[in-house]
Motif scaffolding. Structure first.
Motif, PDB file in Angstrom:
ATOM      1  N   UNK A 153       0.836  -1.208   0.000  1.00  0.00           N
ATOM      2  CA  UNK A 153       0.000   0.000   0.000  1.00  0.00           C
ATOM      3  C   UNK A 153       0.866   1.250   0.000  1.00  0.00           C
ATOM      4  N   UNK A 154       2.035   1.156   0.620  1.00  0.00           N
ATOM      5  CA  UNK A 154       2.959   2.283   0.589  1.00  0.00           C
ATOM      6  C   UNK A 154       3.474   2.540  -0.817  1.00  0.00           C
ATOM      7  N   UNK A 155       3.826   1.466  -1.538  1.00  0.00           N
ATOM      8  CA  UNK A 155       4.331   1.630  -2.900  1.00  0.00           C
ATOM      9  C   UNK A 155       3.221   2.105  -3.827  1.00  0.00           C
ATOM     10  N   UNK A 156       2.008   1.551  -3.650  1.00  0.00           N
ATOM     11  CA  UNK A 156       0.885   2.033  -4.457  1.00  0.00           C
ATOM     12  C   UNK A 156       0.619   3.505  -4.173  1.00  0.00           C
ATOM     13  N   UNK A 157       0.687   3.880  -2.886  1.00  0.00           N
ATOM     14  CA  UNK A 157       0.514   5.283  -2.532  1.00  0.00           C
ATOM     15  C   UNK A 157       1.582   6.158  -3.162  1.00  0.00           C
ATOM     16  N   UNK A 158       2.784   5.615  -3.288  1.00  0.00           N
ATOM     17  CA  UNK A 158       3.869   6.340  -3.949  1.00  0.00           C
ATOM     18  C   UNK A 158       3.492   6.651  -5.400  1.00  0.00           C
ATOM     19  N   UNK A 159       2.929   5.663  -6.079  1.00  0.00           N
ATOM     20  CA  UNK A 159       2.529   5.872  -7.475  1.00  0.00           C
ATOM     21  C   UNK A 159       1.371   6.850  -7.570  1.00  0.00           C
ATOM     22  N   UNK A 160       0.398   6.700  -6.672  1.00  0.00           N
ATOM     23  CA  UNK A 160      -0.734   7.637  -6.646  1.00  0.00           C
ATOM     24  C   UNK A 160      -0.231   9.058  -6.391  1.00  0.00           C
ATOM     25  N   UNK A 161       0.709   9.179  -5.466  1.00  0.00           N
ATOM     26  CA  UNK A 161       1.256  10.488  -5.135  1.00  0.00           C
ATOM     27  C   UNK A 161       2.113  11.058  -6.252  1.00  0.00           C
ATOM     28  N   UNK A 162       2.730  10.183  -7.045  1.00  0.00           N
ATOM     29  CA  UNK A 162       3.472  10.668  -8.207  1.00  0.00           C
ATOM     30  C   UNK A 162       2.529  11.390  -9.161  1.00  0.00           C
ATOM     31  N   UNK A 163       1.347  10.825  -9.338  1.00  0.00           N
ATOM     32  CA  UNK A 163       0.334  11.487 -10.150  1.00  0.00           C
ATOM     33  C   UNK A 163      -0.090  12.810  -9.548  1.00  0.00           C
ATOM     34  N   UNK A 164      -0.236  12.830  -8.222  1.00  0.00           N
ATOM     35  CA  UNK A 164      -0.594  14.080  -7.542  1.00  0.00           C
ATOM     36  C   UNK A 164       0.488  15.136  -7.723  1.00  0.00           C
ATOM     37  N   UNK A 165       1.743  14.686  -7.832  1.00  0.00           N
ATOM     38  CA  UNK A 165       2.863  15.626  -7.971  1.00  0.00           C
ATOM     39  C   UNK A 165       2.978  16.166  -9.381  1.00  0.00           C
ATOM     40  N   UNK A 166       2.970  15.250 -10.357  1.00  0.00           N
ATOM     41  CA  UNK A 166       3.159  15.707 -11.734  1.00  0.00           C
ATOM     42  C   UNK A 166       1.918  16.394 -12.280  1.00  0.00           C
ATOM     43  N   UNK A 167       0.748  16.059 -11.722  1.00  0.00           N
ATOM     44  CA  UNK A 167      -0.487  16.651 -12.210  1.00  0.00           C
ATOM     45  C   UNK A 167      -0.502  18.171 -12.137  1.00  0.00           C
ATOM     46  N   UNK A 168      -0.333  18.758 -10.937  1.00  0.00           N
ATOM     47  CA  UNK A 168      -0.343  20.228 -10.845  1.00  0.00           C
ATOM     48  C   UNK A 168       0.756  20.896 -11.663  1.00  0.00           C
ATOM     49  N   UNK A 169       1.948  20.299 -11.682  1.00  0.00           N
ATOM     50  CA  UNK A 169       3.050  20.891 -12.445  1.00  0.00           C
ATOM     51  C   UNK A 169       2.738  20.896 -13.939  1.00  0.00           C
ATOM     52  N   UNK A 170       2.234  19.761 -14.434  1.00  0.00           N
ATOM     53  CA  UNK A 170       1.861  19.684 -15.847  1.00  0.00           C
ATOM     54  C   UNK A 170       0.689  20.608 -16.145  1.00  0.00           C
ATOM     55  N   UNK A 171      -0.303  20.598 -15.234  1.00  0.00           N
ATOM     56  CA  UNK A 171      -1.487  21.420 -15.447  1.00  0.00           C
ATOM     57  C   UNK A 171      -1.181  22.903 -15.521  1.00  0.00           C
ATOM     58  N   UNK A 172      -0.379  23.388 -14.591  1.00  0.00           N
ATOM     59  CA  UNK A 172      -0.026  24.811 -14.588  1.00  0.00           C
ATOM     60  C   UNK A 172       0.805  25.182 -15.815  1.00  0.00           C
ATOM     61  N   UNK A 173       1.659  24.267 -16.266  1.00  0.00           N
ATOM     62  CA  UNK A 173       2.454  24.527 -17.469  1.00  0.00           C
ATOM     63  C   UNK A 173       1.573  24.606 -18.706  1.00  0.00           C
ATOM     64  N   UNK A 174       0.596  23.711 -18.796  1.00  0.00           N
ATOM     65  CA  UNK A 174      -0.338  23.749 -19.925  1.00  0.00           C
ATOM     66  C   UNK A 174      -1.114  25.059 -19.924  1.00  0.00           C
ATOM     67  N   UNK A 175      -1.524  25.489 -18.728  1.00  0.00           N
ATOM     68  CA  UNK A 175      -2.266  26.752 -18.613  1.00  0.00           C
ATOM     69  C   UNK A 175      -1.389  27.936 -19.017  1.00  0.00           C
ATOM     70  N   UNK A 176      -0.113  27.910 -18.657  1.00  0.00           N
ATOM     71  CA  UNK A 176       0.783  29.021 -18.961  1.00  0.00           C
ATOM     72  C   UNK A 176       1.090  29.118 -20.450  1.00  0.00           C
ATOM     73  N   UNK A 177       1.294  27.978 -21.111  1.00  0.00           N
ATOM     74  CA  UNK A 177       1.778  27.977 -22.490  1.00  0.00           C
ATOM     75  C   UNK A 177       0.700  27.698 -23.533  1.00  0.00           C
ATOM     76  N   UNK A 178      -0.443  27.198 -23.107  1.00  0.00           N
ATOM     77  CA  UNK A 178      -1.518  26.909 -24.064  1.00  0.00           C
ATOM     78  C   UNK A 178      -2.803  27.623 -23.633  1.00  0.00           C
ATOM     79  N   UNK A 179      -3.723  26.885 -23.048  1.00  0.00           N
ATOM     80  CA  UNK A 179      -4.986  27.509 -22.642  1.00  0.00           C
ATOM     81  C   UNK A 179      -5.639  26.685 -21.554  1.00  0.00           C
ATOM     82  N   UNK A 180      -6.651  27.260 -20.921  1.00  0.00           N
ATOM     83  CA  UNK A 180      -7.373  26.542 -19.879  1.00  0.00           C
ATOM     84  C   UNK A 180      -8.154  25.374 -20.479  1.00  0.00           C
ATOM     85  N   UNK A 181      -8.725  25.572 -21.666  1.00  0.00           N
ATOM     86  CA  UNK A 181      -9.443  24.471 -22.313  1.00  0.00           C
ATOM     87  C   UNK A 181      -8.506  23.302 -22.593  1.00  0.00           C
TER      88      UNK A 181
END
Length: 396
Positions: free
Chosen positions: A136-164
């Protein structure tokens, strides 16, 4: 239930971890940009509802997802959560009013109401009991990896492309999660065909009393997370952070690093010891975040917060599984997640209500949530004392 042999890191386990990574990235990549988006369409006063509505439906759906997980199977219920994310990503650009946005936040919450419940039960099915904490710790690690890369990717998409483009990208991540689930083997044996009678829920189907200790600690410790999700984007901007996802990326990376050892630690040293350690660090982290008056200070708070949650989360999950009955494992996990969603929702609602776009109020919110986390430590101490007294009476 089907059980896999050692080693636990096989294809089946890898698929469920990858699916969870993509799923968590899908919904979390939106979080840093939603407060500003809501303000832009005239709903600044409703910022506290961004997370509160999401967690409301997540919590409401938990008893149903737990029941369905224990009857029709783990894989179909995991798929429901990913499908909701896929659909909502396409609808955000269409429903561009405040009421439409808030409605979608309600619907979007069903995603986390279904997938994590079934996923935790699935992992427990395919992993030997003595390695639940590690798995469960390793699975949580993978889930948390998504939580980490998600905001970073999302904000970058918003900055360089669009909200849509951000919203559509969220759907693409969810679609990839669905494709993976289509190739996973079911672990529930025997299972039933779906019928609407399964959705009839009694009071006994909502809460698993045997896991209430873990649920109480989860509730108290996740109130802070609701406040973090609601206020950190504005707090970070106030302190000069351009990419609003940076705080979430730092705390999640810290969480990832510690999860390599935290899951095994709870198997080796016991759940209670590890949970108490996580609660202490969580209290310290929230105090640092509230006191921060610079970029460096906020990032330090993010790092300690990540370490704390990386220690606490797998131990709480494993503790819940420890106390659950095998035939009602879905209900047990649903109980824990109901408390998690209730804590996040309450924290988001109250912090948003008090905040009202007044930056100076954010530190007090962090200090109060630190105090609430301290109450979880008090509860753990009292519970241990009661158990010690009972054991002494038995010996006598």
């Amino acid at each position: 239930m089907l059980k896999s042999a050692h080693p636990i890191y096989n294809l089946q386990f890898g698929l469920v971890c990858l699916s969870s990574l993509l799923f968590s990235a899908s919904f979390n990549m939106l979080i840093p940009e939603l407060p500003a988006y809501l303000s832009s369409i005239g709903g600044a006063e409703y910022k506290g509802l961004i997370i509160a509505l999401f967690t409301l439906t997540a919590g409401i759906s938990r008893p149903f997802s737990g029941r369905l997980t224990d009857t029709i199977g783990r894989v179909p219920i995991m798929a429901v959560g990913s499908v909701v994310c896929f659909v909502c990503g396409f609808l955000y650009p269409v429903l561009g009013t405040v009421s439409g946005f808030l409605f979608l936040r309600l619907i979007h919450g069903f995603s986390t109401g279904f997938k994590p419940t079934a996923t935790a039960a699935y992992v427990a099915d395919i992993v030997p009991r003595e390695r639940w904490g590690e798995a469960l710790g390793f699975h949580g690690l993978c889930f948390s990896t998504g939580l980490a890369i998600g905001p970073a990717i999302g904000s970058s998409i918003r900055l360089y492309f669009s909200l849509d483009a951000l919203f559509y990208s969220s759907s693409v991540f969810a679609l990839m999660s669905i494709v993976i689930l289509m190739n996973m083997k079911e672990t529930l044996v025997p299972k039933q065909r779906f019928s609407f009678s399964i959705l009839k829920i009694s009071r006994r189907d909502i809460i698993a009393p045997e896991v209430l200790p873990a649920a109480i600690v989860t509730f108290l410790s996740y109130i802070a997370y609701g406040a973090i999700l609601t206020l950190i984007p504005d707090w970070g901007e106030h302190l000069g952070i351009i990419n609003k996802g940076l705080f979430f990326m730092v705390f999640t990376i810290a969480s990832l690093v510690i999860r390599f050892v935290a899951g095994k630690a709870s198997d080796k040293y016991g759940r209670v010891y590890v949970i108490n350690t996580g609660l202490v660090l969580l209290t310290v982290a929230l105090t640092i975040v509230g006191y921060a008056d610079s970029f460096a200070g906020l990032m330090a708070g993010a790092a300690v917060y990540g370490v704390a949650t990386g220690i606490l989360s797998p131990a709480l999950n494993a503790w819940t599984v420890d106390m659950s009955h095998p035939e009602y494992r879905g209900k047990a996990m649903a109980t824990m997640y109901i408390s998690l969603e209730a804590g996040i929702g309450l924290g988001a609602l109250l912090s948003g209500w008090y905040y009202q776009d007044v930056i100076a109020r954010i530190p007090l919110v962090m200090y109060v949530t630190a105090g609430i986390t301290g109450l979880a430590l008090v509860y753990m101490a009292l519970r241990s004392k009661v158990n010690d007294n009972r054991n002494a009476e038995i010996v006598v």
